[in-house]
Scaffold this motif. Structure first.
Motif, mmCIF file in Angstrom:
data_model
loop_
_atom_site.group_PDB
_atom_site.id
_atom_site.type_symbol
_atom_site.label_atom_id
_atom_site.label_comp_id
_atom_site.label_asym_id
_atom_site.label_seq_id
_atom_site.Cartn_x
_atom_site.Cartn_y
_atom_site.Cartn_z
ATOM 1 N N TRP A 44 0.797 -1.211 0.000
ATOM 2 C CA TRP A 44 0.000 0.000 0.000
ATOM 3 C C TRP A 44 0.837 1.272 0.000
ATOM 4 C CZ3 TRP A 44 -4.816 0.349 -1.397
ATOM 5 C CH2 TRP A 44 -5.602 -0.793 -1.344
ATOM 6 N N GLU A 45 2.102 1.183 0.443
ATOM 7 C CA GLU A 45 2.963 2.363 0.348
ATOM 8 C C GLU A 45 3.122 2.820 -1.093
ATOM 9 O OE1 GLU A 45 4.273 0.406 4.201
ATOM 10 O OE2 GLU A 45 3.619 -0.221 2.220
ATOM 11 N N SER A 46 3.153 1.877 -2.027
ATOM 12 C CA SER A 46 3.318 2.251 -3.433
ATOM 13 C C SER A 46 2.072 2.966 -3.949
ATOM 14 C CB SER A 46 3.620 1.011 -4.280
ATOM 15 O OG SER A 46 2.545 0.083 -4.229
ATOM 16 N N VAL A 47 0.882 2.528 -3.508
ATOM 17 C CA VAL A 47 -0.344 3.214 -3.908
ATOM 18 C C VAL A 47 -0.366 4.625 -3.341
ATOM 19 C CG1 VAL A 47 -2.845 3.259 -3.626
ATOM 20 C CG2 VAL A 47 -1.716 1.123 -4.189
ATOM 21 N N THR A 48 0.029 4.757 -2.057
ATOM 22 C CA THR A 48 0.066 6.082 -1.438
ATOM 23 C C THR A 48 1.029 6.992 -2.181
ATOM 24 O OG1 THR A 48 -0.348 5.027 0.688
ATOM 25 C CG2 THR A 48 0.354 7.313 0.731
ATOM 26 N N ALA A 49 2.181 6.452 -2.563
ATOM 27 C CA ALA A 49 3.168 7.254 -3.287
ATOM 28 C C ALA A 49 2.594 7.771 -4.596
ATOM 29 C CB ALA A 49 4.428 6.425 -3.541
ATOM 30 N N MET A 50 1.809 6.937 -5.288
ATOM 31 C CA MET A 50 1.217 7.358 -6.554
ATOM 32 C C MET A 50 0.082 8.356 -6.329
ATOM 33 S SD MET A 50 3.123 5.925 -8.697
ATOM 34 C CE MET A 50 2.230 6.422 -10.153
ATOM 35 N N VAL A 51 -0.707 8.134 -5.278
ATOM 36 C CA VAL A 51 -1.807 9.056 -4.975
ATOM 37 C C VAL A 51 -1.264 10.448 -4.675
ATOM 38 C CG1 VAL A 51 -3.610 9.600 -3.292
ATOM 39 C CG2 VAL A 51 -3.432 7.283 -4.205
#
Length: 298
Positions: free
Chosen positions: A96-103
């Motif tokens: 989920w860190e990768s999703v947050t980074a993209m968001v």
């Protein structure tokens, strides 16, 4: 009657040179200038680490009971890849860190990720290829007639079952619950009924609701139910799935809940972006064993 524009013409800045246009666009891309953007709200940038998707314990057992004829209908409607992803749903792991980074890089006005040196976005053609959806062809819009009418979820679900108790259990408010639909499919398969088309339509609602249009755990909106129902009629749904993902990214970027196909986002990220660990930038993140790409031939 002639309009007199002189009263407000002076409020409209005249176009001067391309440099000004570039500077204006550069200003637009400043994520820190967007009110409420997650980019400026550190408290919203902390999400759980690597974890599996929300469990749907009913999904895989139900899909394993589908007769070959029903699976054939799903393939005919262009849902082969969605079916494969759904069958492996409980195995998928997401960081989920990768999703947050993209968001944090998502711009709600341009519908694109703003990187330091360039922009990028998820294209319709990419989404259709990654998810194996029927391809939208330029020029087809002239052959499509649109009607605007109120969505009647019961009229759609009555193609599956006409029992009032079943219909009441499947809907509440403005949402359709997938678990009662899956239970209906399971009962039909165990009884070896031959209403294959109805079973396939119900299965399409479940797998598309989980993979393409997830909004809440085990539920989809009436609007997305109507979109999924159009698959069996030959309609293309890639545009709707992509628009729903854009809306979900915008919601998350402004501090709201994330909805939309996180599986599609993960596929796109897996194709274009290599994440590295913060502690040692030479170390690549390896999560491909249960990455969605592992199940779609990537």
């Amino acid at each position: 009657m002639k309009r007199n524009y002189s009263a407000f013409a002076e409020d409209i800045p005249a176009y001067s040179v391309p440099k000004d246009a570039r500077e204006t666009y550069a200003d637009l891309k400043q994520l820190s200038a967007i009110p409420g953007h997650i980019y400026t709200r550190p408290e919203l940038q902390i999400l759980p680490g690597q974890r599996r998707f929300s469990k749907m314990p009913w999904l895989v057992p139900m899909l394993e009971l589908l007769p070959p004829t029903c699976i054939g209908h799903l393939k005919e409607w262009g849902l082969s890849t969605v079916f494969i992803l759904a069958k492996n749903y409980n195995k998928l792991v997401h960081v989920w860190e990768s999703v947050t980074a993209m968001v944090e890089l998502w711009h709600p006005q341009t519908n694109s990720f703003i990187f330091p040196e360039f922009e990028a976005t998820i294209l319709l053609e990419e989404l259709e290829i990654m998810l194996g959806l029927p391809r939208y062809q330029r020029g087809e819009e002239f052959a499509i007639s649109y009607t605007v009418e109120q969505i009647n979820s019961w009229s759609i679900l009555e193609n599956i079952t006409t029992k009032k108790n079943d219909l009441y259990s499947m809907t509440s408010g403005m949402h359709v619950h997938l678990l009662p639909i899956a239970q209906w499919i399971t009962s039909q398969c165990k009884r070896k009924t031959t209403n294959y088309t109805a079973i396939a339509k119900a299965a399409a609602i479940c797998i598309c609701g989980v993979i393409l249009f997830p909004e809440a755990d085990g539920a989809i909106s009436f609007g997305n139910l109507s979109i999924i129902d159009s698959i069996s009629k030959g309609m293309k749904i890639g545009q709707a799935a992509l628009g729903f993902l854009y809306a979900g990214l915008t919601s998350a970027a402004l501090g709201g809940p994330f909805c939309g196909s996180v599986v599609a986002l993960e596929l796109w990220m897996g194709m274009h972006i290599q994440f590295r660990t913060v502690e040692d930038l030479t170390t690549e993140c390896k999560t491909m064993r249960n990455h969605p790409l592992a199940y779609v031939g990537g």
